[in-house]
Scaffold this active site. Sequence first.
Site, short mmCIF file in Angstrom:
data_model
loop_
_atom_site.label_atom_id
_atom_site.label_comp_id
_atom_site.label_asym_id
_atom_site.label_seq_id
_atom_site.Cartn_x
_atom_site.Cartn_y
_atom_site.Cartn_z
N HIS A 1 3.39 -7.30 23.04
CA HIS A 1 3.63 -5.86 22.11
C HIS A 1 3.99 -7.18 20.99
O HIS A 1 5.26 -7.36 20.89
CB HIS A 1 4.27 -4.65 22.09
CG HIS A 1 4.04 -4.65 20.63
ND1 HIS A 1 3.66 -3.45 20.08
CD2 HIS A 1 5.12 -4.77 19.44
CE1 HIS A 1 4.17 -2.98 18.81
NE2 HIS A 1 4.74 -3.66 18.63
N HIS B 1 -5.14 -0.14 27.65
CA HIS B 1 -3.81 0.20 26.78
C HIS B 1 -4.26 1.71 26.41
O HIS B 1 -4.45 2.03 25.37
CB HIS B 1 -3.89 -0.45 25.69
CG HIS B 1 -3.08 -0.68 25.08
ND1 HIS B 1 -2.47 -1.29 24.21
CD2 HIS B 1 -2.06 0.01 25.06
CE1 HIS B 1 -1.28 -1.28 23.46
NE2 HIS B 1 -1.07 0.06 24.23
N ASP C 1 -6.06 1.67 22.62
CA ASP C 1 -4.80 2.28 22.03
C ASP C 1 -4.26 3.54 22.48
O ASP C 1 -3.75 3.64 21.13
CB ASP C 1 -4.23 0.42 21.40
CG ASP C 1 -2.28 1.65 20.39
OD1 ASP C 1 -1.94 1.92 21.58
OD2 ASP C 1 -2.46 0.49 20.12
N HIS D 1 -3.18 -5.19 21.15
CA HIS D 1 -3.48 -4.62 20.18
C HIS D 1 -2.99 -6.44 18.77
O HIS D 1 -2.87 -6.06 18.01
CB HIS D 1 -3.07 -3.80 19.47
CG HIS D 1 -1.53 -3.40 19.94
ND1 HIS D 1 -1.09 -4.68 19.47
CD2 HIS D 1 -0.63 -3.35 20.05
CE1 HIS D 1 0.47 -4.24 19.47
NE2 HIS D 1 0.61 -3.62 20.47
N ASP E 1 5.40 -2.35 25.51
CA ASP E 1 4.45 -2.01 24.81
C ASP E 1 5.29 -0.40 23.99
O ASP E 1 5.86 0.25 23.73
CB ASP E 1 2.80 -1.87 25.03
CG ASP E 1 2.21 -0.96 23.35
OD1 ASP E 1 2.05 -2.08 22.89
OD2 ASP E 1 1.72 0.06 23.27
N HIS F 1 -1.87 5.58 25.99
CA HIS F 1 -0.82 5.89 26.06
C HIS F 1 -1.19 7.66 26.73
O HIS F 1 -1.14 8.09 25.62
CB HIS F 1 0.21 6.03 24.45
CG HIS F 1 1.15 4.55 24.42
ND1 HIS F 1 1.77 4.39 24.55
CD2 HIS F 1 0.27 3.85 24.02
CE1 HIS F 1 2.06 3.06 23.94
NE2 HIS F 1 0.63 2.81 23.96
N LEU F 2 -0.42 7.68 27.87
CA LEU F 2 -0.07 9.13 28.40
C LEU F 2 0.58 9.52 27.97
O LEU F 2 1.57 8.89 27.94
CB LEU F 2 -0.62 9.22 29.48
CG LEU F 2 -2.47 8.72 30.17
CD1 LEU F 2 -2.63 8.94 32.19
CD2 LEU F 2 -3.84 9.44 29.75
N ARG F 3 0.99 10.83 27.79
CA ARG F 3 2.41 11.26 26.68
C ARG F 3 2.92 11.59 28.42
O ARG F 3 3.79 12.55 28.37
CB ARG F 3 2.67 11.85 25.91
CG ARG F 3 1.97 11.16 24.98
CD ARG F 3 2.46 9.81 23.92
NE ARG F 3 1.61 9.82 23.01
CZ ARG F 3 1.93 8.53 22.40
NH1 ARG F 3 3.07 7.72 23.48
NH2 ARG F 3 1.29 7.82 21.46
#
Lengths: 426, 309
Positions: free
Chosen positions: A180, A61, A306, A233, A153, A63-65
């Site tokens: 989510h 989990h 996350d 999460h 998510d 988050h690459l942006r």
Amino acid sequence: MQSLLIKNGIVVDPVTKTEVKRDIYIEAGVIRDAPPEYKTRDVKVIDVKNSVILPGLIDMHVHLREPGFEYKETVKSGMEAAIAGGFTSICCMSNTNPVNDSKSVNIFLSNKADSLNLINLFPIGAISKGLSGTSLSNMGELKESGAVALSDDGNSVEDSALMGRALLYARTFDLPVIFHSEDTKLRGKGVMNEGVISERLGVEGIPYIAEEIGTARDVMLVGYYGANAHIAHVSTAGSVDIIRRAKKDGIKITCETCPHYFTLTEDSLLMYNTNAKMNPPLRTKEDVAAIKEALADGTIDVIASDHAPHSESEKNTTLDGAPFGIIGLQTSLPLTLRLYRENKLSLSDIAALMSLNPAKILNLGNRGSLQNGFLADITIVDIQKNWRFTRDKVKSLSKNSPFIGEKFTGIPTGVIVGGNLISINQ
Amino acid sequence: MMSFNKKDFISINDLTASDIHHFIEIAKEFKKVSLKGIKKVPTLRGKTAINLFYEPSTRTRLSFEIAQKRLSADSLNIAVSQSSVIKGESLRDTILNLESMNPDVFVVRHGESGAAYFVSEVTKASVINAGDGTNEHPTQCLLDIMTVMEEKGDIKSLKVSIIGDICHSRVARSDIYGFAKLGAEICLYGPHSLLPKLIELKNVRIAESMEEALRYADVIIMLRIQKERASYHFIPSIEEYRNFFQLTPSLLSLSAKDVKILHPGPVNRDVEIAGSIIDDNKTHIFKQVENGVAIRMACLYILLSRQKN
């Protein structure tokens, strides 16, 4: 490729639940039983001097942006943070711009990962087109172009009929769906857990039932429709109870929590600390205890970070104005090792939670174990080393961590990805 | 000789296995009528048939009408769009009014499941279900069985794969019951969102993949995917359906060489089935249509010439 012999490691294997001092031999990127004559071959020997050897950690989990928000994080900076955190594989969520709801984003990501050639990148595609929650993404196309799971998510899919059909349709392609779980309307404009602290700060709270209603719904959807499904999460005692009961009832579902949910409470927001603002929010000490308990008894299957980078200017504002999310790739393992020191988790539990289970849930091939035949993705950890997580050590482009300045014991010192050694934190 | 003595034909389950064989035997006889120079027999002279179609239909409506004409029945078509139904008349009142004109049979096509049964309870005339909602299309089932029998002889132990939108398909439901009744082994495949959740029959199972369903089959029944299924989120899009659920020539090569391909029509070319498969005469679609007339003649004849108590 040169063969590798890792000597003098404490090898932790979650499949056999053993921690044994032995050597590991790697040939052509795969862990092998050392052949008798290996010493005559061209073998690179690494003496890890009683370090702990874990199957390569997998963060399911992240988050690459990139694409879209490269000022927060890029694939490259995210991977560098992951390596520093001891990860050999990461799974990136779909909420980029454009959203990963088609093969073009998957192809972009896999090309990027190939050219960087650092660690494994497994993209997670969107459940709904554009994360709109109103129509299904082309899931077959996403699977074919490399997605290992589906998730919206950041958003819950509010429409239960759409979610139900998503589960069924995804099942056709054996694609796991990651929930989510949240009642979005109940969350409203809340910024932190609704309770004594939110009251004291005078900010709008998020009632824990927002998460629990979502969790209950999603568990029921899975119970009814069947699917490979996973809840992201988990942060409350109530959610843990719902999932524990579902598992007892035979519903096939897995879930994850994040290190901050077993480490911090809503007290962290007392000074309006925006780097402690995430969704779901930090809860109470009772919730923290319940999360630890659920990790120990196997109700929670996975620890994931996350990892959610946000820039300085975005976080350097009021609690209301700041976005949800904290970075976590570099602190995930060190925070989890605290549970080992508290005797809540064994090292093989940690290997299961951070490697074997995510590999199984997402069907990531022969990963998650150090047995003969598994891919040589390996994390080497010095579990005795005392160190401090300082701002200059942050590899992410964003520095939004509530753990900066924190002291830890235990740090990854190397990762091996497909047989290639990368030394870190030396 | 004739054991079938029911007023109506609403469900394929109204027929026993031997009834099905009987219907098909009669249909084979009537099929010869359509091949003659003068395609008409006086069998149902003086009988009145009303074709009440609440849904658009080309094939089925025309098939029934031709069947009626070849049997010399007087046949009337009510296109609902030009009838008092659009003035708000209820289905019950429509039937009661038409009933007063003493028809012998209603052929009913309706968008709601159970509509044909409802009509049969209102009228003393016979009722043939020409498709009710997502429930059944029993005459389609009979013509499918007839077509397969012509090619394969016996249905028993045949492996039939039904592929596509099973859960909204009245054809699939009638075919499943009908073929199963005759001892076929049935395999279903489609997106899970379009598969039935509960199947009670023991010789019906769900395939894991398109490939499995095709390898397995002696007979393939491809179903039409309706475009509106994407708007209701059963599938993401027609393109996706085309990419993953279309019967293509290369997938077809997995099946036995003499596999029989059926499709109830209308076909969405290059969506559920590649147009080239149809153009290369690899399907039995047109044979199905031909047999449809014979089956409907048989149904009309059997219902209207039964012994009245």
